[in-house]
Design a protein around this motif. Structure first.
Motif, PDB file in Angstrom:
ATOM      1  N   TYR A   1      -4.470 -13.465  10.802  1.00 53.34           N
ATOM      2  CA  TYR A   1      -5.002 -12.505  11.777  1.00 53.34           C
ATOM      3  C   TYR A   1      -4.110 -11.283  11.938  1.00 53.34           C
ATOM      4  CZ  TYR A   1      -8.894 -15.470  13.047  1.00 53.34           C
ATOM      5  OH  TYR A   1     -10.071 -16.182  13.005  1.00 53.34           O
ATOM      6  N   TYR A   2      -2.817 -11.462  11.700  1.00 53.91           N
ATOM      7  CA  TYR A   2      -1.917 -10.298  11.713  1.00 53.91           C
ATOM      8  C   TYR A   2      -2.342  -9.308  10.623  1.00 53.91           C
ATOM      9  CZ  TYR A   2       2.210  -7.651  10.241  1.00 53.91           C
ATOM     10  OH  TYR A   2       3.052  -6.660   9.840  1.00 53.91           O
ATOM     11  N   LEU A   3      -2.526  -9.798   9.409  1.00 58.34           N
ATOM     12  CA  LEU A   3      -2.934  -8.911   8.318  1.00 58.34           C
ATOM     13  C   LEU A   3      -4.336  -8.348   8.542  1.00 58.34           C
ATOM     14  CD1 LEU A   3      -1.622 -10.795   5.143  1.00 58.34           C
ATOM     15  CD2 LEU A   3      -0.719  -8.692   6.136  1.00 58.34           C
ATOM     16  N   LYS A   4      -5.225  -9.168   9.067  1.00 59.61           N
ATOM     17  CA  LYS A   4      -6.598  -8.710   9.293  1.00 59.61           C
ATOM     18  C   LYS A   4      -6.631  -7.563  10.293  1.00 59.61           C
ATOM     19  CE  LYS A   4     -11.277 -10.492   9.922  1.00 59.61           C
ATOM     20  NZ  LYS A   4     -12.117 -11.696  10.071  1.00 59.61           N
ATOM     21  N   ASN A   5      -5.816  -7.671  11.341  1.00 54.11           N
ATOM     22  CA  ASN A   5      -5.751  -6.585  12.317  1.00 54.11           C
ATOM     23  C   ASN A   5      -5.119  -5.327  11.727  1.00 54.11           C
ATOM     24  OD1 ASN A   5      -7.066  -7.643  14.577  1.00 54.11           O
ATOM     25  ND2 ASN A   5      -5.227  -8.727  15.260  1.00 54.11           N
ATOM     26  N   GLU A   6      -4.163  -5.495  10.828  1.00 52.70           N
ATOM     27  CA  GLU A   6      -3.578  -4.323  10.172  1.00 52.70           C
ATOM     28  C   GLU A   6      -4.614  -3.635   9.282  1.00 52.70           C
ATOM     29  OE1 GLU A   6      -0.750  -2.926  10.908  1.00 52.70           O
ATOM     30  OE2 GLU A   6      -0.356  -4.528  12.351  1.00 52.70           O
ATOM     31  N   VAL A   7      -5.518  -4.417   8.715  1.00 56.27           N
ATOM     32  CA  VAL A   7      -6.630  -3.833   7.956  1.00 56.27           C
ATOM     33  C   VAL A   7      -7.479  -2.969   8.875  1.00 56.27           C
ATOM     34  CG1 VAL A   7      -8.775  -4.338   6.727  1.00 56.27           C
ATOM     35  CG2 VAL A   7      -6.706  -5.669   6.231  1.00 56.27           C
ATOM     36  N   ALA A   8      -7.805  -3.504  10.048  1.00 54.43           N
ATOM     37  CA  ALA A   8      -8.631  -2.759  11.010  1.00 54.43           C
ATOM     38  C   ALA A   8      -7.914  -1.505  11.504  1.00 54.43           C
ATOM     39  CB  ALA A   8      -8.986  -3.659  12.192  1.00 54.43           C
ATOM     40  N   LYS A   9      -6.603  -1.567  11.594  1.00 49.54           N
ATOM     41  CA  LYS A   9      -5.829  -0.399  12.041  1.00 49.54           C
ATOM     42  C   LYS A   9      -5.731   0.673  10.964  1.00 49.54           C
ATOM     43  CE  LYS A   9      -2.734  -3.031  15.096  1.00 49.54           C
ATOM     44  NZ  LYS A   9      -1.312  -3.431  15.304  1.00 49.54           N
ATOM     45  N   GLY A  10      -6.046   0.292   9.724  1.00 50.35           N
ATOM     46  CA  GLY A  10      -5.951   1.238   8.614  1.00 50.35           C
ATOM     47  C   GLY A  10      -4.559   1.342   8.026  1.00 50.35           C
TER      48      GLY A  10
ATOM     49  N   GLU B   1      -1.636   1.237   5.571  1.00 50.31           N
ATOM     50  CA  GLU B   1      -1.607   1.370   4.122  1.00 50.31           C
ATOM     51  C   GLU B   1      -1.220   0.051   3.461  1.00 50.31           C
ATOM     52  OE1 GLU B   1       0.668   4.055   0.680  1.00 50.31           O
ATOM     53  OE2 GLU B   1       1.376   4.071   2.770  1.00 50.31           O
ATOM     54  N   GLY B   2      -2.039  -0.386   2.521  1.00 47.75           N
ATOM     55  CA  GLY B   2      -1.754  -1.599   1.771  1.00 47.75           C
ATOM     56  C   GLY B   2      -2.238  -2.875   2.434  1.00 47.75           C
ATOM     57  N   ALA B   3      -2.692  -2.798   3.677  1.00 43.06           N
ATOM     58  CA  ALA B   3      -3.067  -4.004   4.409  1.00 43.06           C
ATOM     59  C   ALA B   3      -4.217  -4.751   3.734  1.00 43.06           C
ATOM     60  CB  ALA B   3      -3.424  -3.663   5.851  1.00 43.06           C
ATOM     61  N   GLU B   4      -5.225  -4.028   3.268  1.00 43.58           N
ATOM     62  CA  GLU B   4      -6.371  -4.673   2.622  1.00 43.58           C
ATOM     63  C   GLU B   4      -5.925  -5.437   1.383  1.00 43.58           C
ATOM     64  OE1 GLU B   4      -9.936  -6.165   1.911  1.00 43.58           O
ATOM     65  OE2 GLU B   4      -9.596  -4.856   3.657  1.00 43.58           O
ATOM     66  N   PHE B   5      -5.057  -4.847   0.595  1.00 42.97           N
ATOM     67  CA  PHE B   5      -4.573  -5.497  -0.627  1.00 42.97           C
ATOM     68  C   PHE B   5      -3.839  -6.798  -0.303  1.00 42.97           C
ATOM     69  CE2 PHE B   5      -0.963  -6.203  -3.504  1.00 42.97           C
ATOM     70  CZ  PHE B   5      -1.648  -6.439  -4.697  1.00 42.97           C
ATOM     71  N   PHE B   6      -2.902  -6.728   0.630  1.00 35.68           N
ATOM     72  CA  PHE B   6      -2.114  -7.917   0.948  1.00 35.68           C
ATOM     73  C   PHE B   6      -2.947  -8.979   1.679  1.00 35.68           C
ATOM     74  CE2 PHE B   6       1.287  -4.696   0.520  1.00 35.68           C
ATOM     75  CZ  PHE B   6       1.963  -5.290  -0.538  1.00 35.68           C
ATOM     76  N   PHE B   7      -3.950  -8.524   2.437  1.00 36.82           N
ATOM     77  CA  PHE B   7      -4.843  -9.469   3.106  1.00 36.82           C
ATOM     78  C   PHE B   7      -5.622 -10.278   2.071  1.00 36.82           C
ATOM     79  CE2 PHE B   7      -8.986 -10.141   5.489  1.00 36.82           C
ATOM     80  CZ  PHE B   7      -8.497 -11.200   6.243  1.00 36.82           C
ATOM     81  N   GLN B   8      -6.129  -9.597   1.056  1.00 31.82           N
ATOM     82  CA  GLN B   8      -6.878 -10.296   0.006  1.00 31.82           C
ATOM     83  C   GLN B   8      -5.969 -11.234  -0.784  1.00 31.82           C
ATOM     84  OE1 GLN B   8     -10.092 -10.287  -0.095  1.00 31.82           O
ATOM     85  NE2 GLN B   8     -10.220  -8.720   1.511  1.00 31.82           N
ATOM     86  N   GLN B   9      -4.740 -10.797  -1.061  1.00 24.74           N
ATOM     87  CA  GLN B   9      -3.778 -11.643  -1.754  1.00 24.74           C
ATOM     88  C   GLN B   9      -3.470 -12.898  -0.937  1.00 24.74           C
ATOM     89  OE1 GLN B   9      -3.848 -10.220  -5.003  1.00 24.74           O
ATOM     90  NE2 GLN B   9      -1.705 -10.798  -4.993  1.00 24.74           N
ATOM     91  N   PHE B  10      -3.309 -12.683   0.360  1.00 26.09           N
ATOM     92  CA  PHE B  10      -2.950 -13.797   1.229  1.00 26.09           C
ATOM     93  C   PHE B  10      -4.087 -14.807   1.326  1.00 26.09           C
ATOM     94  CE2 PHE B  10      -2.729 -15.712   5.530  1.00 26.09           C
ATOM     95  CZ  PHE B  10      -1.544 -16.426   5.359  1.00 26.09           C
ATOM     96  N   LYS B  11      -5.303 -14.351   1.416  1.00 23.02           N
ATOM     97  CA  LYS B  11      -6.444 -15.278   1.509  1.00 23.02           C
ATOM     98  C   LYS B  11      -6.512 -16.197   0.285  1.00 23.02           C
ATOM     99  CE  LYS B  11      -9.849 -12.390   2.396  1.00 23.02           C
ATOM    100  NZ  LYS B  11     -11.229 -11.962   2.738  1.00 23.02           N
ATOM    101  N   LEU B  12      -6.140 -15.666  -0.868  1.00 22.80           N
ATOM    102  CA  LEU B  12      -6.135 -16.482  -2.082  1.00 22.80           C
ATOM    103  C   LEU B  12      -4.984 -17.488  -2.085  1.00 22.80           C
ATOM    104  CD1 LEU B  12      -6.896 -13.711  -4.749  1.00 22.80           C
ATOM    105  CD2 LEU B  12      -8.461 -15.489  -3.933  1.00 22.80           C
TER     106      LEU B  12
END
Length: 322
Positions: A264-273, A275-286
């Motif tokens: 949820y920390y990474l997911k919220n950083e994605v929502a905040k925009g 930089e790089g959050a979407e990439f690391f969020f996808q990596q983490f989910k895997l």
């Protein structure tokens, strides 16, 4: 009582306004058998000149200068130079309380003790305690003596009974010889601490002595979260999960909980925009090994950030505060 040499390793980068105060606090230690190793990390201000002057005034000070490579590289250089039987780390803008070393070195009379941790307090430039805010690291205070061993390290870490940083402790040099700071990472302190927990056996939490963290603008703790900082944070988290699971499999409940929190920390950083959050969020989910436990409040927070916009919410909050 033990009277061996303690090497104090101090990385210095553009700290002309702080380094003298730091060194004077170390020279004022009631424990006199110390070696102060100042490593100038390519400073562009007057730091190296001040270091040179300080070394000329006291034979216990040694120094070197190297091209800028970051705090991890500077600390590794200091470790290579150290001649003491014991090591402690102090950042060049921080201080130690006068009896920090004297009050804690005696614990090493027990040959089984690898390191001794003591309190970390935030202070202003004059050394006065400052009020801790929620948006910064809080004080780490040890109020009672306690001996801890290998099997206690993980629960104590997650219960915040350990600081999680390299400073605020004295280490037996022979116990940490295999541990080096990972260079090129912003959160080298946290990574080092994880490696410490995975390579030592016994420690003491001491209520005596204090590491004085000088709360100032421009410190690394207040740096804005960007791609490189997030990359380092993700590296640190992944390394911790991997090493802890390998050495301490009995604490899987902690790891599962932490993975959910980090999700949820990474997911919220994605929502905040960020930089790089979407990439690391996808990596983490895997990479997640624990099943995700849906947190409805955090999901709602994510969608509010996503729909309204995190910056819009911050602007609204600023207006309402006025």
């Amino acid at each position: 009582m033990l009277t061996p040499k303690v090497s104090i390793i101090v990385p210095v980068y553009n700290l002309e306004n702080y380094i003298e105060q730091c060194v004077h606090s170390l020279l004022a230690q009631s424990y006199q058998n110390i070696e102060i190793i100042l490593v100038d990390d390519g400073s562009r201000d007057n730091s190296l000149s001040l270091i040179t002057q300080l070394a000329a005034e006291d034979s216990r000070i040694v120094y070197t200068s190297q091209p800028n490579g970051g705090a991890a590289k500077a600390r590794n250089t200091g470790l290579a130079m150290a001649t003491g039987e014991y090591i402690t780390f102090v950042d060049g803008d921080d201080m130690l309380s006068p009896n920090a070393i004297c009050d804690n070195i005696g614990y090493f009379n027990d040959d089984n003790i690898d390191w001794v941790a003591f309190s970390i307090r935030r202070v202003d430039a004059e050394g006065n305690y400052v009020q801790t805010k929620k948006d910064v690291y809080s004080d780490f205070i040890i109020s009672t003596y306690e001996g801890i061993s290998f099997d206690s390290f993980v629960p104590y870490y997650y219960q915040r009974k350990l600081s999680g940083v390299a400073c605020g402790a004295i280490y037996r040099k022979s116990s940490i010889e295999k541990i080096k700071f990972i260079e090129g990472q912003y959160y080298e302190d946290g990574i080092y601490f994880i490696d410490l927990l995975c390579n030592t056996k016994n420690a003491i939490l001491s209520p005596k002595g204090e590491y004085l963290y000088v709360d100032r603008d421009g410190s690394s703790q207040k740096a804005k979260l960007d791609y490189k900082h997030l990359e380092s944070d993700y590296f640190c988290f992944s390394r911790r999960m991997t090493q802890f699971r390998e050495l301490y499999p009995q604490y899987e409940s902690y790891y599962s909980q932490q993975e959910n929190i980090y999700y949820y920390y990474l997911k919220n950083e994605v929502a905040k925009g960020t930089e790089g959050a979407e990439f690391f969020f996808q990596q983490f989910k895997l990479a997640m090994r624990a099943p995700l436990k849906i947190d409805l409040k955090k999901e709602l927070k994510y969608y509010i950030y996503k729909v309204i916009g995190y910056n819009n919410i911050r602007r609204l909050y600023s207006i309402l505060k006025k």
